[in-house]
Each structure stands twice: as structure tokens, then as C-alpha cells.
Write an enzyme that holds these catalytic residues in place. Structure first.
Site, PDB file in Angstrom:
ATOM      1  N   PRO A 265       0.861  -1.090   0.002  1.00  0.00           N
ATOM      2  CA  PRO A 265       0.052   0.040   0.015  1.00  0.00           C
ATOM      3  C   PRO A 265       0.824   1.116  -0.062  1.00  0.00           C
ATOM      4  O   PRO A 265       0.208   2.298   0.229  1.00  0.00           O
ATOM      5  CB  PRO A 265      -0.983  -0.119   1.300  1.00  0.00           C
ATOM      6  CG  PRO A 265       0.212  -0.953   2.296  1.00  0.00           C
ATOM      7  CD  PRO A 265       0.888  -1.728   1.383  1.00  0.00           C
ATOM      8  N   GLY A 267       3.610   2.129   2.018  1.00  0.00           N
ATOM      9  CA  GLY A 267       4.179   2.538   3.239  1.00  0.00           C
ATOM     10  C   GLY A 267       5.867   2.536   2.950  1.00  0.00           C
ATOM     11  O   GLY A 267       6.569   3.651   3.381  1.00  0.00           O
ATOM     12  N   ASP A 312       2.589  -5.508 -14.488  1.00  0.00           N
ATOM     13  CA  ASP A 312       3.049  -6.697 -13.689  1.00  0.00           C
ATOM     14  C   ASP A 312       4.665  -6.658 -13.673  1.00  0.00           C
ATOM     15  O   ASP A 312       5.460  -6.486 -14.881  1.00  0.00           O
ATOM     16  CB  ASP A 312       2.417  -7.931 -14.739  1.00  0.00           C
ATOM     17  CG  ASP A 312       3.031  -9.304 -14.225  1.00  0.00           C
ATOM     18  OD1 ASP A 312       3.730  -9.217 -13.115  1.00  0.00           O
ATOM     19  OD2 ASP A 312       2.458 -10.232 -14.703  1.00  0.00           O
ATOM     20  N   CYS A 384       7.185 -10.802   4.024  1.00  0.00           N
ATOM     21  CA  CYS A 384       6.651 -10.753   5.274  1.00  0.00           C
ATOM     22  C   CYS A 384       6.332 -12.319   5.729  1.00  0.00           C
ATOM     23  O   CYS A 384       5.360 -12.654   6.557  1.00  0.00           O
ATOM     24  CB  CYS A 384       5.474  -9.945   5.643  1.00  0.00           C
ATOM     25  SG  CYS A 384       4.049 -10.380   4.420  1.00  0.00           S
TER      26      CYS A 384
END
Length: 449
Positions: A265, A267, A312, A384
Site C-alpha cells: 500500500p 508505506g 506486472d 513478510c
């Protein structure tokens, strides 16, 4: 169940909404965030909406425990794998087992929710199950928690993976994933110093403390961003402290050309720009237009310049202008096993069979983006995930196949002591260490000559 005049029992609506959200995850494979965006939940009063969210998160966080309890509580299996009933019972069990949830009306309100869900005939099953748990709690819990999946509230495949990958840490990783995460803020140091940001919060009566990364502040309790002074003006951003390591590790200097290949998003892209005073030629790329909108919103709120493009990352021939990048940030799509405490639905939605294809996709992204890096430039690979197959194994395989690629030393002072060096190349933050999420980083450089 309703009270006089057809008025629903207090708390029934929030429990019904929570059950619908949990059922959407269990039965339809929706993410919890998407399920909680349903119109019925948005129509609740703010306090009820907050309660519904807390119940849905808690029910999914402990759903493996609840499944085992339901097998003990019910005389026969749930009819036709009734996901809505399973979800409502999971919501009810969470209320009765979580010490932070008031249980004085938990049973009656959960039973009343059956009517709001259009399933009044199930009221007896819900009532009997929850009342039995109240009566036989100690015995039922002892029997349920003898099962490892129920005890840790994780799927067997993930427990086995963590035991293999982190033999000295896996019990603590499982425990950390069951905790509610804190709200971390990043101070926009182009606007104010971290100390000034901390003072700004405290002046507003918001308790906060400095984090393990310069500019990271941990709030004592989570707040809506609208209640954080200076947020709308771009003084703060919400970002986990471990995620705040990406920008300093990438080390982009003013004037550089930078690619954030999977930017949403936004950050990390915004933090990279902040650290360079906004003086970068930065391209923020994402394949999802809706998610790319989040990047644009964050850039606008922080008044930071960047080019955004829906594309992409694995097909640069369709969008690359041929000019090499000095820095590339590849925050690769992954299993999310390092952020389960924020997204407990991952334990329900993710399958072991997903990991191999994800690792191949991550390698595909590295192969596609590496030629875009100039000689002497640096690429930061991040996930993550806490699984070696998506992290160290991907990077080690790539380095072995590319003699022009080498592991790079991080900029001085960017590695905190709690970050783990991995087996081959890179660093791992494990969930809960320094109260951060679990993230992996590997820094590579393209040799010159």
C-alpha cells in the site's frame, strides 16, 4: 431471540456480523479484511462495529482451538459443514474463553444472533454448546488442548514447518502469532524529529514510546488514524517497526532512480522518499489498480513525488523505458506467515501446497527485475514470511545462478541487534521480537566490470 416490540437483544447484531465475516473466511475463502467491509457491519453503531471486529479477529485467531472444542461439545458433526453455525459458535467460544471479553451476556446475545442470521432453529444447539462449556470448562479445555493444533491454534503443516526452520524458536513464534499486535507509527522526519513526534502525541494525551528503529513509535493502545494528531497532515504514518527497516537498508540517496516493484500500500515507498528528502526519481509499481490507489493516497497525504503505474513486475518489457535503476525494492508477494498476528485468517486460508508456487513466483520476480539494475546498484528483497523456502532458499538459489550478483553489506548502523542473520544471505525479524512483525530482508548488489 428478541425483546419486547421486536427489538433485538443488545450485542446480537455485532455477534451476527462477526459470524458472517468469520463464515466468509471459512467457507468462501475471503480475507478477513474484505469480509469486515460488508455493508451490514458498516451500518452498526461505532461501538458495536468495534465489538464485531474484535470478535471476528478473536474467533479466527483461536479457531483451531475452537474446532477441537466443537468436536467435543457437539453430539454429531455440524450439519453439511455448516460454516455459519461453526462461525457463530467460534465467536461464542471466544467470548467465553477470552478474559478480556465480558461474558455476562455472551451466551444470550450469541443465541439471539441466530435469529438475525435467519437460523432460529439453531438457537438450541448454540445455547446448549455454550452453556456446557461454562459448566465443564476445565475438563473440556484440558482434553482439547492435549491436541497440538488446538493448543497453538495453528494448522499442523505450519507447526511442522516452523519446527523444522526454527528449531530453537518455534514455540515462541507460535505464541507470538496469537497476540494482538501493537500500533506502530513512523515519524515523517522531513517534517519533525522523532522526539518532537513523541512530544506531539503526548501533548494530545496519547501514550507512546520510542521503538527499536529510529523514527518508530509504539502506541500503548490502538487508535483510529483520525484521532492521531498530525496524521492527516503527513506527520505520521502507520507502519510496523520491522517494515521501517526497508528504507534504510535500501539506502537510496538524493537524485537516484528507484523502483518499488510491488509497492502497495505504499508505506515503504513513502519511507524511501522521506529518507531522501523527496529527491528521487521513484516508480511505484503494482499489478492491482485498487491497491495502487492506496499508494497514491499515501503519496498525496505525505506530499511526496513519485510516478505510479499499474503493471506486472514480471513483464518489464511492457513498461520499462530502458533506463536502469540505482535501487530496486522487491517486497515480494508471500505466504504472510510473519504477520499472522495481524491477519489470523492466514492460518485458515493458506495451504502448504501454496508455498512452492509462491517461491517460484518470487524467483520469477527476481529474474525479471535483476536486468533493470545498473552495475553497482542494489536490490533489496523483502517478504513478510518466516519460511526459509520463500526467503533464504530463494536468495541463495538466485545468487548461486548469477555470478554477477553478490550479497551486499548493509549501510552502517541500519541493522538492529535483534535482527537474525540467516543461513545464507539476509536477515530475519521473527514475530514478537522487539514487538514487531516477522519480516525477511536480503540485500544484493550487481557487480561492476
Amino acid at each position: 431471540m428478541s425483546r419486547g416490540g421486536g427489538r433485538a437483544e443488545p450485542g446480537a447484531a455485532s455477534r451476527a456480523c462477526a459470524a458472517r465475516a468469520v463464515a466468509a473466511v471459512l467457507g468462501a475463502g475471503a480475507t478477513l479484511d474484505a469480509a469486515l467491509g460488508a455493508p451490514d457491519l458498516q451500518q452498526l453503531a461505532p461501538a458495536d462495529r468495534s465489538q464485531a471486529r474484535a470478535l471476528a479477529y478473536g474467533a479466527l485467531r483461536w479457531h483451531h482451538r475452537h474446532r477441537r472444542l466443537l468436536a467435543l461439545l457437539l453430539d454429531r458433526p455440524l450439519p453439511g459443514r455448516d460454516r455459519l453455525l461453526e462461525a457463530l459458535l467460534s465467536v461464542g467460544l471466544f467470548q467465553l474463553l477470552d478474559e478480556r471479553q465480558p461474558d455476562y451476556a455472551a451466551v444470550s446475545a450469541t443465541v439471539a444472533a441466530t435469529r438475525l442470521l435467519g437460523r432460529p432453529r439453531l438457537a438450541g444447539v448454540v445455547n446448549a454448546s455454550l452453556r456446557r462449556l461454562q459448566r465443564e470448562r476445565a475438563q473440556l479445555l484440558a482434553e482439547a488442548l492435549a491436541d497440538e493444533q488446538a493448543r497453538s491454534s495453528h494448522p499442523a503443516w505450519l507447526i511442522a514447518r516452523l519446527r523444522r526452520d526454527w528449531p530453537g524458536d518455534w514455540p515462541r513464534i507460535l505464541e507470538a502469532a496469537q497476540q494482538s499486535p501493537p500500533l506502530w507509527l513512523r515519524v515523517n522526519q522531513t517534517r519533525l524529529a522523532p522526539e518532537a513526534g513523541l512530544a506531539r502525541l503526548r501533548e494530545a494525551g496519547i501514550e507512546a514510546a520510542p521503538g527499536p528503529v529510529p523514527g518508530a513509535l509504539r502506541l500503548a493502545r490502538a487508535l483510529p488514524v483520525a484521532d492521531i494528531p498530525g496524521f492527516a497532515a503527513g506527520e505520521f504514518s502507520v507502519q510496523d517497526a520491522a517494515s521501517q527497516l526497508a528504507a534504510p537498508l535500501l539506502g537510496a540517496s538524493p537524485g537516484m532512480r528507484v523502483l518499488d516493484a510491488c509497492a502497495a500500500p505504499g508505506g515503504k515507498a513513502c519511507h524511501v522518499l522521506e529518507q531522501a528528502g523527496g529527491d528521487l526519481d521513484l516508480l511505484a509499481l503494482d499489478a492491482d489498480d485498487a491497491r495502487l490507489g492506496r499508494v497514491r493516497e499515501n503519496l498525496a497525504r505525505l506530499a511526496l513525488p513519485a510516478t505510479t503505474l499499474r503493471a506486472d513486475a514480471t513483464t518489464p518489457a511492457a513498461w520499462w523505458d530502458g533506463q536502469p535503476f540505482d535501487r530496486i525494492l522487491l517486497d515480494a508477494p508471500c505466504s504472510g506467515t510473519g504477520v499472522i498476528r495481524r491477519h489470523p485468517d492466514i492460518k485458515i486460508l493458506r495451504r502448504e501446497t501454496d508455498i512452492g508456487p509462491m517461491a517460484r513466483r518470487q524467483r520469477q520476480l527476481l529474474e525479471a527485475l535483476w536486468p533493470l539494475l545498473r552495475p553497482g546498484g542494489r536490490l533489496l528483497y523483502a517478504t513478510c514470511s518466516i519460511l526459509h523456502e520463500e526467503n533464504d532458499d530463494v536468495v541463495a538459489g538466485f545468487l548461486a545462478d548469477h555470478t554477477e550478483a553478490a550479497a551486499a553489506e548493509p549501510p552502517a548502523g541500519t541493522l538492529p541487534g535483534w535482527l537474525r542473520c540467516t543461513r545464507h544471505a539476509g536477515w530475519q525479524a521473527l514475530p514478537g521480537e522487539a514487538d514487531t512483525d516477522g519480516l525477511y530482508y536480503a540485500l544484493m548488489t550487481r557487480r561492476t566490470g
